[in-house]
Design a protein around this motif. Structure first.
Motif, short mmCIF file in Angstrom:
data_model
loop_
_atom_site.label_atom_id
_atom_site.label_comp_id
_atom_site.label_asym_id
_atom_site.label_seq_id
_atom_site.Cartn_x
_atom_site.Cartn_y
_atom_site.Cartn_z
N GLY A 146 17.27 8.53 8.48
CA GLY A 146 16.58 9.33 9.04
C GLY A 146 15.81 8.68 10.26
N ILE A 147 15.97 7.49 10.22
CA ILE A 147 15.20 6.91 11.29
C ILE A 147 16.38 6.20 12.63
CG2 ILE A 147 13.84 4.67 12.09
CD1 ILE A 147 12.56 4.68 9.31
N PHE A 175 0.68 -1.16 0.12
CA PHE A 175 0.18 -0.01 0.11
C PHE A 175 0.74 1.39 0.01
CE2 PHE A 175 -2.65 -3.31 1.82
CZ PHE A 175 -3.85 -3.10 1.37
N PHE A 176 1.89 1.34 0.58
CA PHE A 176 2.84 2.47 0.92
C PHE A 176 4.12 2.22 0.32
CE2 PHE A 176 0.00 2.17 4.40
CZ PHE A 176 -0.78 3.40 4.26
N GLY A 177 4.70 3.46 -0.22
CA GLY A 177 5.98 3.53 -0.87
C GLY A 177 6.93 3.26 -0.14
N GLN A 178 8.25 3.17 -0.49
CA GLN A 178 9.37 2.59 0.00
C GLN A 178 9.71 3.35 1.63
OE1 GLN A 178 11.89 3.56 -3.28
NE2 GLN A 178 12.41 1.26 -3.32
N SER A 179 9.42 4.67 1.55
CA SER A 179 9.92 5.45 2.36
C SER A 179 8.86 5.39 3.89
CB SER A 179 9.97 7.02 2.22
OG SER A 179 11.22 7.22 1.31
N GLY A 196 19.62 3.88 -2.80
CA GLY A 196 19.93 5.37 -2.17
C GLY A 196 18.54 5.64 -1.39
N ILE A 197 17.45 5.42 -1.87
CA ILE A 197 16.15 5.92 -1.36
C ILE A 197 15.79 5.26 0.15
CG2 ILE A 197 13.65 5.91 -1.56
CD1 ILE A 197 14.19 5.88 -4.53
N ILE A 198 16.31 3.94 0.22
CA ILE A 198 15.88 3.17 1.12
C ILE A 198 16.90 3.68 2.41
CG2 ILE A 198 16.04 0.74 2.21
CD1 ILE A 198 14.51 -0.22 -0.48
#
Length: 395
Positions: free
Chosen positions: A360-361, A143-147, A352-354
């Motif tokens: 950030g976490i 349902f949701f994108g990678q981030s 890179g996105i992941i």
């Protein structure tokens, strides 16, 4: 013959995952076997029974109705542009992401989606023996994108070992966001897009649990859905969803311009050295043996392989935009196999996105993700191959 090649492709895919495994003795073969059976049953049900086909048609009709609603909003803002086939891609396809993102944000705020996802994930965990967080994240990633999928489980990040981190990262890379599924369905056959969503979830959980087996104590295996949405009202959820969707649409548009222009530049350079040769043709030959095993006809495999290779080095939107004009020239089986292969975020840029999201976490865990980045991409490519091969067995 095609069935034998498909079975061989499945065996090779699992074999490669086994060779990549960092703890072969702890692999949950029973769980993998159960998921493979479930995957085969789902595909058979969807493609070989009238009820399954009616379900796909019903879901597709629901998406098409939502697309109509979205186009009403787009039409109001861009009044004067014709929203029809062959029109402006940004208006026709990408701006739909805004409406779907808004809808997902509202459903999340109302706790409808998180509860559904939690209990489906719990059922998968119970059946397969996989930990709850990994199972929840596998469903959540549909349902949701990678981030967004990774952020949804941020409160559990301190429990994640390297292997568990690999599995949740693989789920994020091997899925797609529901907010952009409507855009995909405007380019490629809707039934294959929709079937790819659950198939990729199971394929990812199988491949990643072979590559990175886990055994989790019960006290470290709880899913908390309280932090999924930080919105204070339904209107804030709508506003944040719309802004997030607009950001995604602009990012996709920018990436498409950059990647397609870069492909043209690379082709120009290659043709200075080898006249008449393109990067797509080279990728077609690289993916030729894989395509044959997956069930693609020999006379179509070079074209199909070039599209699959392009998706890995760029992204799924670039590949889909190149594949769309070819769908009427190719067989239904080839179209189905390639469409399922394309329906995931498995490409170099996703690493890179992941890694950026994890940073950030938890910055320490971002270093771990960067370390196994190429292994993550390799596993996600195997996921795409497995899902596409399964579909090919029933076409």
């Amino acid at each position: 013959m095609d069935i034998l090649l498909g079975i061989l492709a499945i065996i090779i895919t699992f074999g490669l995952a086994f060779l990549m495994s960092n703890n072969k003795k702890k692999i949950n073969f029973i769980g993998v076997g159960v998921m493979l059976v479930l995957q085969l049953l789902i595909t058979w049900f969807m493609f070989s029974t009238s009820l399954g086909q009616n379900i796909i048609t019903g879901i597709a009709n629901a998406f098409n109705k939502l697309i109509e609603f979205g186009q009403e909003g787009i039409g109001f803002v861009v009044n004067g542009f014709v929203l029809e086939e062959g029109g402006v891609f940004f208006f026709n396809v990408l701006l739909l992401i805004i409406f779907f993102s808004t809808l997902l944000s509202v459903l999340t705020y109302l706790k409808i989606l998180p509860i559904i996802i939690k209990y489906i994930g719990a059922a998968i965990s119970k059946i397969t023996g996989l930990p709850r967080i990994e199972s929840f994240n596998g469903v959540n990633s549909i349902f949701f994108g990678q981030s967004e999928a990774l952020i949804a489980i941020r409160s559990q990040f301190h429990h994640l070992t390297e292997n568990r981190l690999y599995i949740i990262s693989a789920s994020a890379m091997s899925s797609v966001s529901a907010s952009i599924v409507g855009s995909y369905m405007l380019m490629l056959p809707e039934e294959y897009i929709l079937v790819a969503l659950p198939l990729n979830m199971f394929s990812c959980l199988m491949i990643s649990s072979i590559i990175a087996p886990v055994n989790v104590p019960k006290e470290q295996d709880k899913v908390d859905i309280k932090e999924v949405s930080t919105d204070k009202s339904i209107f804030e959820a709508m506003g944040n969803g719309a802004l997030e969707g607009g950001k995604i649409a602009l990012i996709v548009a920018a990436m498409l311009m950059a990647f397609i222009a870069s492909l043209e530049l690379v082709n120009w350079i290659i043709q200075l050295i080898f006249a008449g040769v393109t990067i797509e043709e080279i990728l077609g030959y690289v993916f030729y043996p894989i395509g044959i095993l997956m069930g693609i006809a020999p006379n179509e495999v070079l074209e199909a392989g070039s599209i699959m290779g392009t998706k890995i080095v760029t992204n799924e939107f670039v590949a889909m935009s190149l594949f769309e004009p070819l769908t009427e020239q190719l067989s239904e089986k080839t179209v189905g196999i390639v469409t399922v292969f394309l329906t995931s975020f498995a490409n170099f840029s996703s690493i890179g996105i992941i890694a950026g999201t994890v940073k950030g976490i938890d910055s320490a865990k971002a270093v771990i993700v960067s370390k196994f980045g190429m292994k993550l991409l390799a596993g996600s490519i195997l996921v795409s191959i497995l899902s596409a091969t399964i579909v090919g067995l029933f076409l």
